[in-house]
Design an enzyme around this catalytic site. Sequence first.
Site, PDB file in Angstrom:
ATOM      1  N   CYS A  13      45.535  46.236  -9.986  1.00  0.00           N
ATOM      2  CA  CYS A  13      46.898  46.433  -9.865  1.00  0.00           C
ATOM      3  C   CYS A  13      47.504  48.044 -10.094  1.00  0.00           C
ATOM      4  O   CYS A  13      46.659  48.677 -10.210  1.00  0.00           O
ATOM      5  CB  CYS A  13      47.576  45.665 -10.745  1.00  0.00           C
ATOM      6  SG  CYS A  13      47.019  43.952 -10.729  1.00  0.00           S
ATOM      7  N   ARG A  38      46.697  50.979  -1.640  1.00  0.00           N
ATOM      8  CA  ARG A  38      45.535  50.149  -2.005  1.00  0.00           C
ATOM      9  C   ARG A  38      45.811  48.686  -1.653  1.00  0.00           C
ATOM     10  O   ARG A  38      44.905  47.871  -1.877  1.00  0.00           O
ATOM     11  CB  ARG A  38      45.107  50.299  -3.477  1.00  0.00           C
ATOM     12  CG  ARG A  38      44.781  51.795  -3.844  1.00  0.00           C
ATOM     13  CD  ARG A  38      44.409  51.828  -5.284  1.00  0.00           C
ATOM     14  NE  ARG A  38      45.730  51.936  -5.959  1.00  0.00           N
ATOM     15  CZ  ARG A  38      46.142  51.172  -6.749  1.00  0.00           C
ATOM     16  NH1 ARG A  38      45.422  50.282  -7.287  1.00  0.00           N
ATOM     17  NH2 ARG A  38      47.401  51.329  -7.563  1.00  0.00           N
ATOM     18  N   TRP A  85      47.864  42.969  -7.483  1.00  0.00           N
ATOM     19  CA  TRP A  85      46.782  42.364  -6.620  1.00  0.00           C
ATOM     20  C   TRP A  85      46.157  41.145  -7.446  1.00  0.00           C
ATOM     21  O   TRP A  85      45.535  41.339  -8.449  1.00  0.00           O
ATOM     22  CB  TRP A  85      45.686  43.827  -6.521  1.00  0.00           C
ATOM     23  CG  TRP A  85      44.493  43.033  -5.900  1.00  0.00           C
ATOM     24  CD1 TRP A  85      43.324  42.707  -6.765  1.00  0.00           C
ATOM     25  CD2 TRP A  85      43.986  43.035  -4.624  1.00  0.00           C
ATOM     26  NE1 TRP A  85      42.235  42.325  -5.521  1.00  0.00           N
ATOM     27  CE2 TRP A  85      42.766  42.657  -4.670  1.00  0.00           C
ATOM     28  CE3 TRP A  85      44.533  43.396  -3.412  1.00  0.00           C
ATOM     29  CZ2 TRP A  85      41.959  42.204  -3.280  1.00  0.00           C
ATOM     30  CZ3 TRP A  85      44.111  42.947  -2.135  1.00  0.00           C
ATOM     31  CH2 TRP A  85      42.535  42.599  -2.169  1.00  0.00           C
ATOM     32  N   ASN A 111      46.970  45.499 -15.936  1.00  0.00           N
ATOM     33  CA  ASN A 111      45.893  45.526 -14.908  1.00  0.00           C
ATOM     34  C   ASN A 111      44.642  45.246 -15.491  1.00  0.00           C
ATOM     35  O   ASN A 111      44.090  45.771 -16.513  1.00  0.00           O
ATOM     36  CB  ASN A 111      45.992  46.897 -14.405  1.00  0.00           C
ATOM     37  CG  ASN A 111      44.806  47.388 -13.424  1.00  0.00           C
ATOM     38  OD1 ASN A 111      44.276  46.345 -12.766  1.00  0.00           O
ATOM     39  ND2 ASN A 111      44.750  48.614 -13.350  1.00  0.00           N
ATOM     40  N   GLY A 112      44.064  44.200 -14.796  1.00  0.00           N
ATOM     41  CA  GLY A 112      42.720  43.760 -15.397  1.00  0.00           C
ATOM     42  C   GLY A 112      42.308  42.301 -15.245  1.00  0.00           C
ATOM     43  O   GLY A 112      43.524  41.891 -14.729  1.00  0.00           O
ATOM     44  N   GLU A 488      22.190  44.943   7.982  1.00  0.00           N
ATOM     45  CA  GLU A 488      23.250  45.452   7.156  1.00  0.00           C
ATOM     46  C   GLU A 488      23.419  47.089   7.371  1.00  0.00           C
ATOM     47  O   GLU A 488      24.376  47.773   7.754  1.00  0.00           O
ATOM     48  CB  GLU A 488      23.575  45.190   5.718  1.00  0.00           C
ATOM     49  CG  GLU A 488      24.614  45.759   5.208  1.00  0.00           C
ATOM     50  CD  GLU A 488      26.229  45.576   5.755  1.00  0.00           C
ATOM     51  OE1 GLU A 488      26.249  44.785   6.703  1.00  0.00           O
ATOM     52  OE2 GLU A 488      26.985  45.975   5.304  1.00  0.00           O
ATOM     53  N   LYS A 492      25.760  49.406   9.623  1.00  0.00           N
ATOM     54  CA  LYS A 492      26.665  50.256   8.939  1.00  0.00           C
ATOM     55  C   LYS A 492      26.779  51.598   9.832  1.00  0.00           C
ATOM     56  O   LYS A 492      27.668  52.341   9.873  1.00  0.00           O
ATOM     57  CB  LYS A 492      26.460  50.437   7.453  1.00  0.00           C
ATOM     58  CG  LYS A 492      27.410  50.736   6.452  1.00  0.00           C
ATOM     59  CD  LYS A 492      28.278  49.587   5.931  1.00  0.00           C
ATOM     60  CE  LYS A 492      28.680  48.552   6.804  1.00  0.00           C
ATOM     61  NZ  LYS A 492      29.497  47.547   6.087  1.00  0.00           N
ATOM     62  N   GLU A 495      28.626  51.255  13.195  1.00  0.00           N
ATOM     63  CA  GLU A 495      30.020  51.298  13.112  1.00  0.00           C
ATOM     64  C   GLU A 495      30.809  52.612  12.732  1.00  0.00           C
ATOM     65  O   GLU A 495      31.873  52.775  13.099  1.00  0.00           O
ATOM     66  CB  GLU A 495      30.604  49.956  12.443  1.00  0.00           C
ATOM     67  CG  GLU A 495      30.460  50.091  10.872  1.00  0.00           C
ATOM     68  CD  GLU A 495      30.785  48.923  10.181  1.00  0.00           C
ATOM     69  OE1 GLU A 495      32.024  48.445  10.552  1.00  0.00           O
ATOM     70  OE2 GLU A 495      30.284  48.619   9.132  1.00  0.00           O
ATOM     71  N   HIS A 511       5.989  43.329  19.660  1.00  0.00           N
ATOM     72  CA  HIS A 511       6.159  42.213  20.740  1.00  0.00           C
ATOM     73  C   HIS A 511       7.139  42.941  22.016  1.00  0.00           C
ATOM     74  O   HIS A 511       7.797  42.109  22.572  1.00  0.00           O
ATOM     75  CB  HIS A 511       6.845  40.994  20.334  1.00  0.00           C
ATOM     76  CG  HIS A 511       5.622  40.278  19.423  1.00  0.00           C
ATOM     77  ND1 HIS A 511       4.358  39.715  19.852  1.00  0.00           N
ATOM     78  CD2 HIS A 511       5.437  40.061  18.005  1.00  0.00           C
ATOM     79  CE1 HIS A 511       3.632  39.448  18.953  1.00  0.00           C
ATOM     80  NE2 HIS A 511       4.608  39.362  17.713  1.00  0.00           N
ATOM     81  N   LYS A 608      40.381  46.578  10.276  1.00  0.00           N
ATOM     82  CA  LYS A 608      39.708  45.977   8.958  1.00  0.00           C
ATOM     83  C   LYS A 608      39.668  44.673   8.789  1.00  0.00           C
ATOM     84  O   LYS A 608      39.050  43.912   8.427  1.00  0.00           O
ATOM     85  CB  LYS A 608      40.817  46.602   7.818  1.00  0.00           C
ATOM     86  CG  LYS A 608      40.472  46.246   6.416  1.00  0.00           C
ATOM     87  CD  LYS A 608      38.901  46.815   5.948  1.00  0.00           C
ATOM     88  CE  LYS A 608      38.400  46.525   4.681  1.00  0.00           C
ATOM     89  NZ  LYS A 608      36.895  46.463   4.518  1.00  0.00           N
TER      90      LYS A 608
HETATM   91  C1  F6R Z   1      31.655  45.856   8.791  1.00  0.00           C
HETATM   92  C2  F6R Z   1      32.954  44.980   8.384  1.00  0.00           C
HETATM   93  C3  F6R Z   1      32.855  43.799   9.296  1.00  0.00           C
HETATM   94  C4  F6R Z   1      33.347  42.662   8.539  1.00  0.00           C
HETATM   95  C5  F6R Z   1      33.805  41.432   9.349  1.00  0.00           C
HETATM   96  C6  F6R Z   1      34.227  40.204   8.422  1.00  0.00           C
HETATM   97  O1  F6R Z   1      31.514  46.761   7.750  1.00  0.00           O
HETATM   98  O2  F6R Z   1      33.715  45.220   7.740  1.00  0.00           O
HETATM   99  O3  F6R Z   1      31.849  43.340   9.995  1.00  0.00           O
HETATM  100  O4  F6R Z   1      32.385  42.153   7.573  1.00  0.00           O
HETATM  101  O5  F6R Z   1      34.846  41.725  10.330  1.00  0.00           O
HETATM  102  O6  F6R Z   1      35.444  40.531   7.676  1.00  0.00           O
HETATM  103  P1  F6R Z   1      35.840  39.612   6.650  1.00  0.00           P
HETATM  104  O7  F6R Z   1      34.711  39.819   5.718  1.00  0.00           O
HETATM  105  O8  F6R Z   1      37.170  40.050   6.000  1.00  0.00           O
HETATM  106  O9  F6R Z   1      35.854  38.268   7.168  1.00  0.00           O
END
Ligand code: F6R
Length: 613
Positions: A13, A38, A85, A111-112, A488, A492, A495, A511, A608
Amino acid sequence: MIYAQKEDFFIMCGITGFTGKVPALPILLKGLESLEYRGYDSAGVTLVTEDALFTQKRKGRLADLESSMDVPSFMQTTGIGHTRWATHGVPSQLNSHPHTNEKETISIVHNGIIENYQSIKEKLIALGYVFQSDTDSEVIVHLLDHYYQGDMMEAIQKTVQQLNGSYAICVVTTDHPDEVYVAKDSSPMVIGHSENGSYCASDIPAILEYTKDVVILEDGQMAKLTPNGVAVFDFAGNALETKVTHIPYDMNAAQKGGYTTFMEKEIYEQPVAIKETMRGIIDHGQIHLPQLDAVDMQKIQYVHFVACGTAYHACLYAQALVQKWLGRIVTCVAASEFRYGNYPVNENTLCVFVTQSGETADTLAALKMSKEKGAQCIAVTNVLGSSISRYADQTLYTSAGPEIAVASTKAFTTQLVLLTLMVFDLAKKEGREIADGDAILKDLQRMPEIVKEMLEKAPLMDQYAHFLDNQYDAYFIGRQMDYVGVVEGALKLKEISYVHADAYLAGELKHGSIALIEKDTVVVALATEPSVAAKTISNIEETVARGANVILITTQQQDAPGFKNVIRIPDIHPVLATIPVTVLLQLFAYYAAVHKGRDVDKPRNLAKSVTVE
Ligand code: F6R
């Protein structure tokens, strides 16, 4: 390159407070605005005079709160503000802060997370207190009311003794209309002073416009703000010397906590995010996840983990744990595929939907379908009140705090932690014996420290990331649970750096894909799983023989003769190795992207939250 090693500045928060010689409201609102990036779900303020408190709060945007008030007409010079939040209680007007006592003489923002709020609430209700909200925070204002006898500092001292958990609180009262009180433990609070008055906030950007000299309160400290200055005390009431920190950076850098990007900040927030996620769940060696009591495991024949992207990788990890500990048929399915794959979904099915945002369209659609077919549905998400949490039968929350960078980092590692606890608890509830169960729980509790150790490897990962300076491809290989780190790590890198990266099971290379390995091809190899590490090493040697530039991440014990670039993770139970490994791979991807001049926080073509199917 300067490597980030900063305070644990982890915020959910937003808090602002002011007392001085000028109107407080514009200062409170501006401070909250500077914390707005945020994310939050509601906002509120309390202004103080000796006659009354004026509290206004709104669900939604800060702008809605602002437009609901005729700002210039509020001349009060003391007040507190909050952007919430949600962690306990859905986003709503009643759950928004500030919270006030019944007489409307004391107001607080928090906050917490107060872990023991339920037991405190029961005691307060027995004393006749009436609660307006579902929040954990409201207990604080009623405790203050209970203890207050004219000296607010004393009431705060008595109140904090009752609280378990994390908190930064900010208090005002009509009895002392030109004072603001703060106290903190495990949540951040900064205070400062200028010729116009004294300020407090949950993060530096909120006060940076007024002063660059701030006091960063430490755990177990409280402070009294007056128009003429600030005084710091410990929780026993002893006056302390104020330690002033000069903030050399500007507002933009301050919003990132002094880090260069949000992604970097979020990578460094992981020790705290993991600690917060475990808070209240592991207690004296026992797991406390009451949401799982509702799951009737007797009926469950199939378990499906469903998610997208990085969250899907967390599901791969959970799938492996179910295989090890729960003895059920288990699948891990991309949410975009789940509805079309004819998977068995009925009342004998447990479906777990993992999503940081709680809004991903494919995951939500898969959840709705599963509910219609009668499955028991659990959500694992980072956002309280999100769509997924509203549809699921039960929701478990990661407490990673808002994730702003598009690439998911702290949400992923906290998902791994929470899923481990979830599968562990389901197995225990069935009376299943988990091999090394006690050791695993102990190592989980050490995880914040282990992740910190991994963050110290940033200079090394930066150096290794230069291997990609003139490369267009990278290969990530591993076996068994290392495969989670492999997929993963590759995602990373792709992307944020736009380097093509493939993830392979190490034994599968020969293979076909080994045809791609040539001189200087970058291969990131994970060999942390003792049962197969030696075999993985043989596979890596096959790539070395073809000229690959190998970075090997392995355990302290594993023999790795002849390899130049070896990183050894701390001793930890192998089922948990994915977490420290991931942190290293996040740093690797991060520096590769930085070297290539990419927009790390906002990679091209990505959003996002993916709210379209
Ligand atoms: C990769 C990334 C995406 C999300 C995916 C699912 O770094 O952020 O692959 O993991 O779009 O998003 P959420 O978790 O919000 O359902």
